[in-house]
Design an enzyme around this catalytic site. Sequence first.
Site, PDB file in Angstrom:
ATOM      1  N   CYS A 170     -11.470 -32.193  48.207  1.00 28.06           N
ATOM      2  CA  CYS A 170     -10.683 -31.843  47.034  1.00 28.06           C
ATOM      3  C   CYS A 170      -9.791 -33.010  46.646  1.00 28.06           C
ATOM      4  CB  CYS A 170      -9.807 -30.621  47.322  1.00 28.06           C
ATOM      5  SG  CYS A 170     -10.702 -29.192  47.973  1.00 28.06           S
ATOM      6  N   ASP A 212     -12.403 -22.805  56.564  1.00 26.97           N
ATOM      7  CA  ASP A 212     -11.486 -23.583  57.395  1.00 26.97           C
ATOM      8  C   ASP A 212     -10.118 -23.702  56.735  1.00 26.97           C
ATOM      9  OD1 ASP A 212     -12.554 -25.184  55.406  1.00 26.97           O
ATOM     10  OD2 ASP A 212     -12.973 -26.904  56.693  1.00 26.97           O
ATOM     11  N   SER A 240     -22.877 -40.536  57.034  1.00 25.94           N
ATOM     12  CA  SER A 240     -23.062 -41.985  57.173  1.00 25.94           C
ATOM     13  C   SER A 240     -22.780 -42.413  58.610  1.00 25.94           C
ATOM     14  CB  SER A 240     -22.136 -42.751  56.219  1.00 25.94           C
ATOM     15  OG  SER A 240     -20.855 -42.926  56.790  1.00 25.94           O
ATOM     16  N   GLY A 241     -23.151 -43.648  58.922  1.00 23.32           N
ATOM     17  CA  GLY A 241     -22.918 -44.206  60.253  1.00 23.32           C
ATOM     18  C   GLY A 241     -21.602 -44.945  60.376  1.00 23.32           C
TER      19      GLY A 241
END
Length: 591
Positions: free
Chosen positions: A2, A98, A356-357
Amino acid sequence: MCGIHLIWGKGANEEAIDSMLQQSRHRGPDQEGSFSPWPGLWIGVNRLKIIHTGSEADQPFWSPDGSSLLIWKGELYNYQEIRNLLIHMGITFITQSDTEVVLHVLRVFGEKGLSKLSGMFALIFVDLSEKSVLVARDKNGEKPLYYAQNPDTLIVSSECNSIQSLKNSALDTRQLEPYFYLRAPLLGNTFYKGIHEWKPERYSKMLSHTAFHWAHIHSESKNVLEPSFDTFKETLTDAVLNQFHADVPLGIQLSGGADSSLLYALWYQETGTPLPSFTIQVEAKYRKKYADGDSASRFVKQFPSNHQLIEVTQKTFWENWDDYLKSLDQPVGDSAGFLNWMIGKEAKKSVKVLISGAGADELWGGYQRHKAFDVYQKRKDLLLRFQGILGKLPLGRSYQKFISAIDSDPRKTFLNFSGLDNFPDDLTEDYDRIFNRNFPEYRQMLDFDRQVYLVQDVLKIQDNALMAHSIEGRSPYLDASMLDLWRIVKDEELLKGKPWIKQSLRELDLSWISERKKMGFGLPLQEWFAENGEFAKCVFSAIKAFEKTHGEHFPVKMRALAAKPELGVKHHFLTLYNLFLLAEWVKLHKL
């Protein structure tokens, strides 16, 4: 994910918060809300729905008794664990989100509850009963947060541009020097004068907008297994399964290199579920050197994926440049930002979350500068004694850069290895204080990269590029469990060259990836400049114009290069792109 905003004090009104919301609507196109908890305070939120997509989890999210509310952005990866704890304490939940967990943690435990949150976040929690405001940012700095404060007003936002819409700040020319050498403003600063970055792992509980003090989010002590390859593999697998969870479509940025390939291979090995993957593919004539597309295509034959190659040429670069530039909240001197943006543009058609890594190289010693520093440590006395002679040998550019960077001070040496040029003394002093001298020398360098390069470059361009297309980025290598493991590794050889990542790949029959030469992720700038065509002409023109309007504020080396950029093509092509990006951004914002 957000966008969150606050304005407190003079000028706090509905019109002001609406202006901030409008500037960051791309961060949360699914729901928008604003509220004034008391006169002189307004908060606002743009929501991107990832977990519990129903309206019950919309923000601002209120406590059942109406005494507190929360706006936040991010993901809480241990929310089920905390939810169970709170249920055991008698808390009743009305959603599966959450967001509700974060609200109750802060309501029950106050600011001490921040240490229980494992994930990425920036948040604003308002307690109406005591008229207090709690602002916090996650430990890794995965989610950006900025603020501006004067005696009359405090403004907080996910984006500089939202604050700038109210302040109209001038360019902070003091940030030109760190940008020239290390691609970004000094930690805690931005290119807007008076607008600052809220540093990672910091929070402040405020009773007034006129003053606040920083406090650190403390880590809860946890039982971590003795570091070993098996522990690493088990911990990373758990992080993958945890962070690959979402209530919306999810995919992965697949480079064909070690880090992202391992994440996807572990996922597929555990679940057998193919996911969308996205890889940049350069023009055919450059693919021998820039082989991400070919490597990823080979990888998905072993681990099936709904794979998509995204072609990037000079033509597509110019077709998308203006839109990319307009999306930049702050310029970061790294052409990977444009490539991430191109991936986001295509990926948004099918996913709302991208893995992603990021973080693997910084924590586990994957960069060339880490290898160079290891050589420096082992041969320091010899290198210093014969530095003058070695510097005269007619060897390649990388060798010359290595020799010229060597200094008796190991931290100055590492800064030189990290920078696009050797650091001047005044800038060295600014960065020297960031090194944690409680760590052994080599780990200090990794931790510096974790605090600076990871936050100021890798994570910032990932967040900006993906959120421009309303996509959430996630980085399992930065999971709290992985960082807990990293912190207790005593053998520094395990922090050099990513040995556990490479061993994991070999076990998965991916030795060819573990042995692949690391190229870095970026545009084929050297080749584009060497063609001496439209690309070079446009870049040189923009840089020269920038030098004429702002050159008086440039450090000496920056001004010399900007005045004659064509002389820097062979050795300074990365810096030329960075100057071009900054010049275009400054021009766009009329700074």
